[in-house]
Design an enzyme around this catalytic site. Structure first.
Site, short mmCIF file in Angstrom:
data_model
loop_
_atom_site.label_atom_id
_atom_site.label_comp_id
_atom_site.label_asym_id
_atom_site.label_seq_id
_atom_site.Cartn_x
_atom_site.Cartn_y
_atom_site.Cartn_z
N GLY A 36 0.84 -1.19 0.00
CA GLY A 36 0.00 0.00 0.00
C GLY A 36 0.87 1.24 0.00
O GLY A 36 2.04 1.19 0.38
N GLN A 51 3.03 9.96 1.47
CA GLN A 51 4.33 9.27 1.47
C GLN A 51 5.18 9.64 0.26
O GLN A 51 6.38 9.37 0.25
CB GLN A 51 4.13 7.75 1.50
CG GLN A 51 3.55 7.25 2.82
CD GLN A 51 3.41 5.74 2.80
OE1 GLN A 51 2.44 5.20 2.28
NE2 GLN A 51 4.38 5.04 3.35
N CYS A 110 6.47 -0.04 7.63
CA CYS A 110 6.05 1.10 6.81
C CYS A 110 7.21 1.53 5.91
O CYS A 110 8.35 1.63 6.37
CB CYS A 110 5.64 2.25 7.72
SG CYS A 110 5.11 3.71 6.84
N LEU A 111 6.89 1.79 4.64
CA LEU A 111 7.93 2.24 3.70
C LEU A 111 8.53 3.57 4.13
O LEU A 111 9.66 3.89 3.76
CB LEU A 111 7.33 2.38 2.30
CG LEU A 111 6.85 1.08 1.63
CD1 LEU A 111 6.03 1.40 0.39
CD2 LEU A 111 8.02 0.18 1.28
N HIS A 124 -3.98 1.39 8.09
CA HIS A 124 -2.62 1.97 8.03
C HIS A 124 -2.58 3.14 7.03
O HIS A 124 -2.04 4.21 7.32
CB HIS A 124 -1.65 0.84 7.65
CG HIS A 124 -0.22 1.24 7.57
ND1 HIS A 124 0.74 0.71 8.41
CD2 HIS A 124 0.44 2.10 6.73
CE1 HIS A 124 1.92 1.25 8.09
NE2 HIS A 124 1.76 2.07 7.08
N GLU A 125 -3.18 2.94 5.86
CA GLU A 125 -3.14 4.00 4.82
C GLU A 125 -4.00 5.19 5.20
O GLU A 125 -3.61 6.34 4.98
CB GLU A 125 -3.61 3.45 3.46
CG GLU A 125 -2.81 2.29 2.90
CD GLU A 125 -1.32 2.49 2.93
OE1 GLU A 125 -0.84 3.64 2.88
OE2 GLU A 125 -0.60 1.48 3.01
N HIS A 149 -2.22 7.41 7.44
CA HIS A 149 -1.25 8.28 6.75
C HIS A 149 -1.93 9.55 6.24
O HIS A 149 -1.32 10.61 6.23
CB HIS A 149 -0.65 7.56 5.53
CG HIS A 149 0.56 6.73 5.83
ND1 HIS A 149 1.68 7.23 6.43
CD2 HIS A 149 0.85 5.42 5.57
CE1 HIS A 149 2.60 6.27 6.55
NE2 HIS A 149 2.11 5.16 6.04
ZN ZN Z 1 3.06 3.33 6.02
#
Ligand code: ZN
Length: 177
Positions: free
Chosen positions: A46, A51, A106-107, A148-149, A152
């Site tokens: 995702g 991000q 998380c990226l 999670h998204e 963000h």
């Molecule tokens: Zn993340």
């Protein structure tokens, strides 16, 4: 195909609230395509627009839904195909009473994973990439990724919610988003 740079903490953009999208123009379609490419390249399950330094309420998710049942004896386990979701201005309109613990990475927070409690199932309302309203249910890992998204998009990251956070070892295979 264009890859965008994924920003990481402590970049303050990750702490800001994303703005709702009102224009479904060509520029938005390019942004969505770039986000899908960037997510696949990372690789991740995702990616939310903040991000990649875009404070817009947009996220892409690509993940196979959890298996519903155990395979019977001698039956081949066929993984469910991955499904791509593009959600704009998403809202959780219903959440299960049941919550589950799971491990997330998380990226935008390289080198850390953590244990986070999430709703087991959700109903989500959003707009698709053309501005058409959509509503759907998700559960299991997919529900976790959506939470999670959506976090963000509100400037929240998993380490804010984690009961504990640690550096992954080679045994921890956690999909990132
Ligand atoms: Zn993340």
């Amino acid at each position: 195909m264009a890859l965008r740079k994924i920003i990481t903490l402590p970049d303050p953009v990750l702490r800001r609230k994303a703005k709702p999208i009102t224009k479904f123009d060509k520029e938005l379609q390019t942004l969505i395509d770039d986000m899908v490419d960037t997510m696949r390249d990372a690789p991740g399950v995702g990616l939310a627009a903040p991000q990649i330094n875009e404070l817009q309420q947009l996220a892409v998710i690509e993940y196979a839904e959890d298996e519903d049942e155990e395979p019977k004896d001698g039956e081949e386990i066929k993984p469910k195909p991955k499904k791509l979701f593009v959600v704009i201005n998403p809202e959780i309109i219903k959440a299960s009473e049941e919550k589950v613990m799971g491990i997330e990475g998380c990226l935008s927070i390289p080198g850390l994973i953590g244990e986070v409690e999430r709703y087991e199932a959700l109903t989500i309302k959003a707009l698709n990439r053309h501005g058409k309203p959509i509503k759907f249910k998700v559960d299991g890992w997919l529900a976790r990724i959506f939470q999670h998204e959506i976090d963000h998009l509100n400037g929240v990251v998993f380490t804010d919610l984690a009961t504990r956070v640690w550096q992954p070892t080679s045994e921890d295979e956690i999909p990132l988003d």
